[in-house]
Design a protein around this motif. Sequence first.
Motif, PDB file in Angstrom:
ATOM      1  N   THR A 748       0.845  -1.194   0.000  1.00  0.00           N
ATOM      2  CA  THR A 748       0.000   0.000   0.000  1.00  0.00           C
ATOM      3  C   THR A 748       0.878   1.241   0.000  1.00  0.00           C
ATOM      4  O   THR A 748       1.837   1.322   0.774  1.00  0.00           O
ATOM      5  N   THR A 749       0.562   2.183  -0.867  1.00  0.00           N
ATOM      6  CA  THR A 749       1.289   3.456  -0.949  1.00  0.00           C
ATOM      7  C   THR A 749       0.378   4.557  -0.422  1.00  0.00           C
ATOM      8  O   THR A 749      -0.771   4.671  -0.864  1.00  0.00           O
ATOM      9  N   ARG A 750       0.868   5.371   0.512  1.00  0.00           N
ATOM     10  CA  ARG A 750       0.047   6.424   1.120  1.00  0.00           C
ATOM     11  C   ARG A 750       0.762   7.772   1.086  1.00  0.00           C
ATOM     12  O   ARG A 750       1.960   7.848   1.351  1.00  0.00           O
ATOM     13  N   HIS A 751       0.001   8.808   0.758  1.00  0.00           N
ATOM     14  CA  HIS A 751       0.538  10.175   0.819  1.00  0.00           C
ATOM     15  C   HIS A 751      -0.624  11.157   0.851  1.00  0.00           C
ATOM     16  O   HIS A 751      -1.711  10.860   0.351  1.00  0.00           O
ATOM     17  N   LYS A 752      -0.383  12.322   1.428  1.00  0.00           N
ATOM     18  CA  LYS A 752      -1.450  13.326   1.556  1.00  0.00           C
ATOM     19  C   LYS A 752      -1.823  13.963   0.215  1.00  0.00           C
ATOM     20  O   LYS A 752      -2.898  14.539   0.076  1.00  0.00           O
ATOM     21  N   ASP A 753      -0.905  13.868  -0.781  1.00  0.00           N
ATOM     22  CA  ASP A 753      -1.193  14.404  -2.114  1.00  0.00           C
ATOM     23  C   ASP A 753      -1.521  13.257  -3.072  1.00  0.00           C
ATOM     24  O   ASP A 753      -0.754  12.293  -3.193  1.00  0.00           O
ATOM     25  N   LYS A 755      -1.623  12.928  -6.404  1.00  0.00           N
ATOM     26  CA  LYS A 755      -0.716  12.695  -7.530  1.00  0.00           C
ATOM     27  C   LYS A 755       0.602  12.066  -7.074  1.00  0.00           C
ATOM     28  O   LYS A 755       1.152  11.174  -7.727  1.00  0.00           O
ATOM     29  N   THR A 756       1.113  12.543  -5.933  1.00  0.00           N
ATOM     30  CA  THR A 756       2.371  11.989  -5.405  1.00  0.00           C
ATOM     31  C   THR A 756       2.190  10.518  -5.048  1.00  0.00           C
ATOM     32  O   THR A 756       3.045   9.676  -5.352  1.00  0.00           O
ATOM     33  N   ALA A 757       1.066  10.208  -4.391  1.00  0.00           N
ATOM     34  CA  ALA A 757       0.787   8.810  -4.009  1.00  0.00           C
ATOM     35  C   ALA A 757       0.694   7.942  -5.267  1.00  0.00           C
ATOM     36  O   ALA A 757       1.257   6.835  -5.311  1.00  0.00           O
ATOM     37  N   GLU A 758       0.019   8.441  -6.294  1.00  0.00           N
ATOM     38  CA  GLU A 758      -0.148   7.667  -7.529  1.00  0.00           C
ATOM     39  C   GLU A 758       1.193   7.446  -8.223  1.00  0.00           C
ATOM     40  O   GLU A 758       1.505   6.329  -8.665  1.00  0.00           O
ATOM     41  N   ARG A 759       2.021   8.508  -8.320  1.00  0.00           N
ATOM     42  CA  ARG A 759       3.331   8.376  -8.990  1.00  0.00           C
ATOM     43  C   ARG A 759       4.234   7.403  -8.231  1.00  0.00           C
ATOM     44  O   ARG A 759       4.925   6.584  -8.832  1.00  0.00           O
ATOM     45  N   ALA A 760       4.234   7.505  -6.900  1.00  0.00           N
ATOM     46  CA  ALA A 760       5.073   6.610  -6.092  1.00  0.00           C
ATOM     47  C   ALA A 760       4.630   5.164  -6.277  1.00  0.00           C
ATOM     48  O   ALA A 760       5.467   4.250  -6.408  1.00  0.00           O
ATOM     49  N   ALA A 761       3.303   4.940  -6.285  1.00  0.00           N
ATOM     50  CA  ALA A 761       2.774   3.581  -6.448  1.00  0.00           C
ATOM     51  C   ALA A 761       3.168   3.010  -7.808  1.00  0.00           C
ATOM     52  O   ALA A 761       3.561   1.839  -7.927  1.00  0.00           O
ATOM     53  N   ARG A 762       3.080   3.843  -8.857  1.00  0.00           N
ATOM     54  CA  ARG A 762       3.421   3.365 -10.203  1.00  0.00           C
ATOM     55  C   ARG A 762       4.926   3.098 -10.320  1.00  0.00           C
ATOM     56  O   ARG A 762       5.352   2.119 -10.940  1.00  0.00           O
ATOM     57  N   SER A 763       5.731   3.967  -9.719  1.00  0.00           N
ATOM     58  CA  SER A 763       7.194   3.768  -9.764  1.00  0.00           C
ATOM     59  C   SER A 763       7.579   2.464  -9.075  1.00  0.00           C
ATOM     60  O   SER A 763       8.389   1.684  -9.604  1.00  0.00           O
ATOM     61  N   LEU A 764       6.994   2.225  -7.892  1.00  0.00           N
ATOM     62  CA  LEU A 764       7.304   0.984  -7.178  1.00  0.00           C
ATOM     63  C   LEU A 764       6.823  -0.223  -7.973  1.00  0.00           C
ATOM     64  O   LEU A 764       7.531  -1.228  -8.093  1.00  0.00           O
ATOM     65  N   HIS A 765       5.626  -0.128  -8.508  1.00  0.00           N
ATOM     66  CA  HIS A 765       5.045  -1.247  -9.265  1.00  0.00           C
ATOM     67  C   HIS A 765       5.938  -1.620 -10.458  1.00  0.00           C
ATOM     68  O   HIS A 765       6.189  -2.806 -10.711  1.00  0.00           O
ATOM     69  N   ILE A 793      -4.645   6.499  -0.973  1.00  0.00           N
ATOM     70  CA  ILE A 793      -4.172   5.116  -0.905  1.00  0.00           C
ATOM     71  C   ILE A 793      -4.212   4.448  -2.271  1.00  0.00           C
ATOM     72  O   ILE A 793      -5.235   4.493  -2.971  1.00  0.00           O
ATOM     73  N   PHE A 794      -3.079   3.816  -2.634  1.00  0.00           N
ATOM     74  CA  PHE A 794      -3.001   2.983  -3.841  1.00  0.00           C
ATOM     75  C   PHE A 794      -2.436   1.626  -3.434  1.00  0.00           C
ATOM     76  O   PHE A 794      -1.587   1.540  -2.533  1.00  0.00           O
ATOM     77  N   HIS A 824      14.463   9.483  -3.007  1.00  0.00           N
ATOM     78  CA  HIS A 824      14.101  10.525  -3.975  1.00  0.00           C
ATOM     79  C   HIS A 824      13.368  11.648  -3.246  1.00  0.00           C
ATOM     80  O   HIS A 824      12.462  11.392  -2.443  1.00  0.00           O
ATOM     81  N   LYS A 825      13.724  12.838  -3.532  1.00  0.00           N
ATOM     82  CA  LYS A 825      13.141  13.997  -2.856  1.00  0.00           C
ATOM     83  C   LYS A 825      11.614  14.017  -2.957  1.00  0.00           C
ATOM     84  O   LYS A 825      10.905  14.295  -1.986  1.00  0.00           O
ATOM     85  N   GLU A 826      11.090  13.654  -4.127  1.00  0.00           N
ATOM     86  CA  GLU A 826       9.645  13.697  -4.368  1.00  0.00           C
ATOM     87  C   GLU A 826       8.884  12.718  -3.465  1.00  0.00           C
ATOM     88  O   GLU A 826       7.744  12.967  -3.081  1.00  0.00           O
TER      89      GLU A 826
END
Length: 839
Positions: A748-753, A755-765, A793-794, A824-826
């Motif tokens: 599970t990827t979690r973030h308050k933003d 777009k950030t949560a979605e990008r992080a989830a896709r990068s990890l995937h 949440i993704f 990564h800073k992002e």
Amino acid sequence: MESLFGDLYDTDDSKTNLFADIILPVPIPKMFTYKIPRNLSEDIGIGFRVIVQFGKKKVLTGIIGKVHQKPPVAYEAKPILDILDNHATVNPLQIRFWAWMSEYYCCHIGEVMNAALPSGLKLSSESKIQINPTYDSDTSPYPLDDREEILLQALANKEEMSYEDCEAVLGIKSIHGIIKSLVIKEAILVFEQVKEKYSPKVESRIRLAKEYVQDKSLLETLFNEIASKPKQEEILLKYLQEIPVYKKPELNQKGLDKKVFTDAGLSVSSLKTLIKNGILEEYKIIISRFEEMEGSEEQIVLSPQQLTAQQEIKTQFEEKNTVLLHGITGSGKTELYVTLIKEAMEGGSQVLLLLPEIALTTHMVGRLRQVFGSKMGVYHSKYSDNERVEVWNGVLSGKLSFVIGVRSSIFLPFDSLGLVIVDEEHESSYKQYDPAPRFQARDAAIMLSWIHQAKTLLGSATPSFESYYNARLKKYGYVALDIRYGEAQLPEYQLADMLVDKKKNLLKLEFTRLLREKIQEALKNQEQVLIFQNRRGYAPYISCEDCGWIPECEHCDVSLTYHQFGEEMRCHYCGFKEKVPHVCPACGSNKLSAVGLGTERIEESLSLLFPEARIARMDLDTTRSKYGYQRLLEDFGGGNVDILVGTQMITKGLDFDRVTVVGIMDADRILYFPDFRAGERAFQQITQVAGRAGRRDKRGTVIIQTRKPEQAIFGQIMSGDYKNFYVQEMGERQRFFYPPFVKIIKVTTRHKDYKTAERAARSLHNLLSEIQVKKILLGPEKGLVGKIKNQYIFESIAKLDKSGNAQAHFKLELQHLMEELQTHKEFRGVRFVVDVDPY
């Protein structure tokens, strides 16, 4: 795992510096190395609790995991500040178990320690202040106001003061602003005083001074002297009445609880005078928080079927470490457990009986306490910190050789575990979801048994498919108990079609005519009824009839559940609540209505349909207090409640003589849930709650309310056809790659933003797809609940091949990839949560 609990000691005596790898209750990947001061080196060892400084300000309780002579390379080792005990609080077998858990469930060993140790064994720090030794009021450039002057004057007479002391001196509620001002003016220093949380229960006792027991004439003289002091005379007479020192002088040594005098309304000042004059003595003893009780010697008489099952279990244990006991509801599994527990304890072994819910614990404790007395401990979250520490210490000292508890009891300090029993092993309550470690207590208990070379018995009327699958593969032993104890018969099932009743205008307050008639019949015969609805609250949500507005949580992507009792709407994910509006905030309409059924609404409906009935409700809202479960069950068992409405709490192991009717309000809601286990769970829950009916001489009736009575699963439940249902479901699982044919890991990827949560989830995937193991990757998708506590949440799902080392390799790579992404800073604020066996 080797690094965590390989060689626990290095024993090269030629070196003098000793170091300890310490497990700290923080989410860091490794143990931290500290230097052992020379003055502590003789008194320290594996499993000892120590105080260490972590970072610049934190003071933590740590557990020594390894002692050696190798200083850390990356940093200079700080010294251990102090040892907390003169004996180990944790044993090496526990540390080995923690290490396995941290590796298998992809978390840190410190997180396991944090979950394992009761809060009372962790230190707390209390902020205190003292005058700065360099402070001089005459030369200080900072003027003080009146309140600061008063505080410094108070400090001049004391070495230190707590924040509470400061608030009391100034008579204000918050002191933080003044403290901050005095720190800036360099007048005071703030420091943390570390203190133990656990405090033993101390009892003050009174006894007669020894000389008055040895010489009767002295006592007679004393009574003559105090004849003019009737209050003192009353106290002495009360003591002699309770403790006949001349008939049984040995009783004087034990004395009398001081409360005996105060509770009787006798003079406290006169009691103090008698103590001051040396006539009575006051002393203190540490006592248990649990009532001392002798066990029963009464032998349990097993039926022929139970005796056969018992012998089969023992035979299977000779070849298998784990045995599945498939015993239908009411077959007498508890009596079997008792005989096996007794045998294990007589052989000198410790025993753990795991139960899925506190409600079950409360119900069974009374039954088992009568058999095992004070040799049995109980361990669950409704106990206070001090009570849990006493159970921990009881296991550690050997005083408790049998513990009954919920999932957290697998962490207790067993050192000679011989038998682990997991009752209702199919229950989803054994899964811990938050925080880490996100473990499955049944699976962890099997590993705990393996570490101790003990045996595990899994008991259920509706086994989990994983356990049944392992039994069919001969990995587990298998014993069936398919006849109810005594003369009890299995209940009669009847389906009530809600749509047919609705068309005929026979549906009243969501109760079909058939269910209403059966309830009325039971009430007439002075019998009891259970009503099952797996949703608490009054209704799932409220809605505006004009515009369709539905209130939603401010912090989560869910509707608020309506609770009529408090006239409020609550989020069952984050706890947010607000009052019910009188008009729709969207359109201003006053046509707001409750939609759906919760236990609270069913309770209200029953009171309207059966006004003469005594109705109670058992759900999370009514059982929050320590003895909430116990009081409800005692009322129901004592016949003070006619109808008990409840969530899945009432499906588990309850055994009451007078329950003849069980109503299942909304079977479709259990069945049509977006989960590959929906069918399995529906079969289990309906069968389990049905098993509460007709457990003695009268056959029970189970009414299943549904809108689709033609569903095949209902026929299988009604005929008890578990095997055919299993075969049918397993075919589906094998075809679409679900457990037990694969291992599932959810990230599970979690973030308050968003777009950030979605990008992080896709990068990890994308990175996960490159790991060279046999797997199926799904996602990333927005979570079923897309936002919780303002975090988006993704989810990504990995289905891994169960053969070889695919799982271990994938978990290792996954850890590295998450750590790499967070550099990564992002993605620094992104939180990744790994859940092994999430469903």
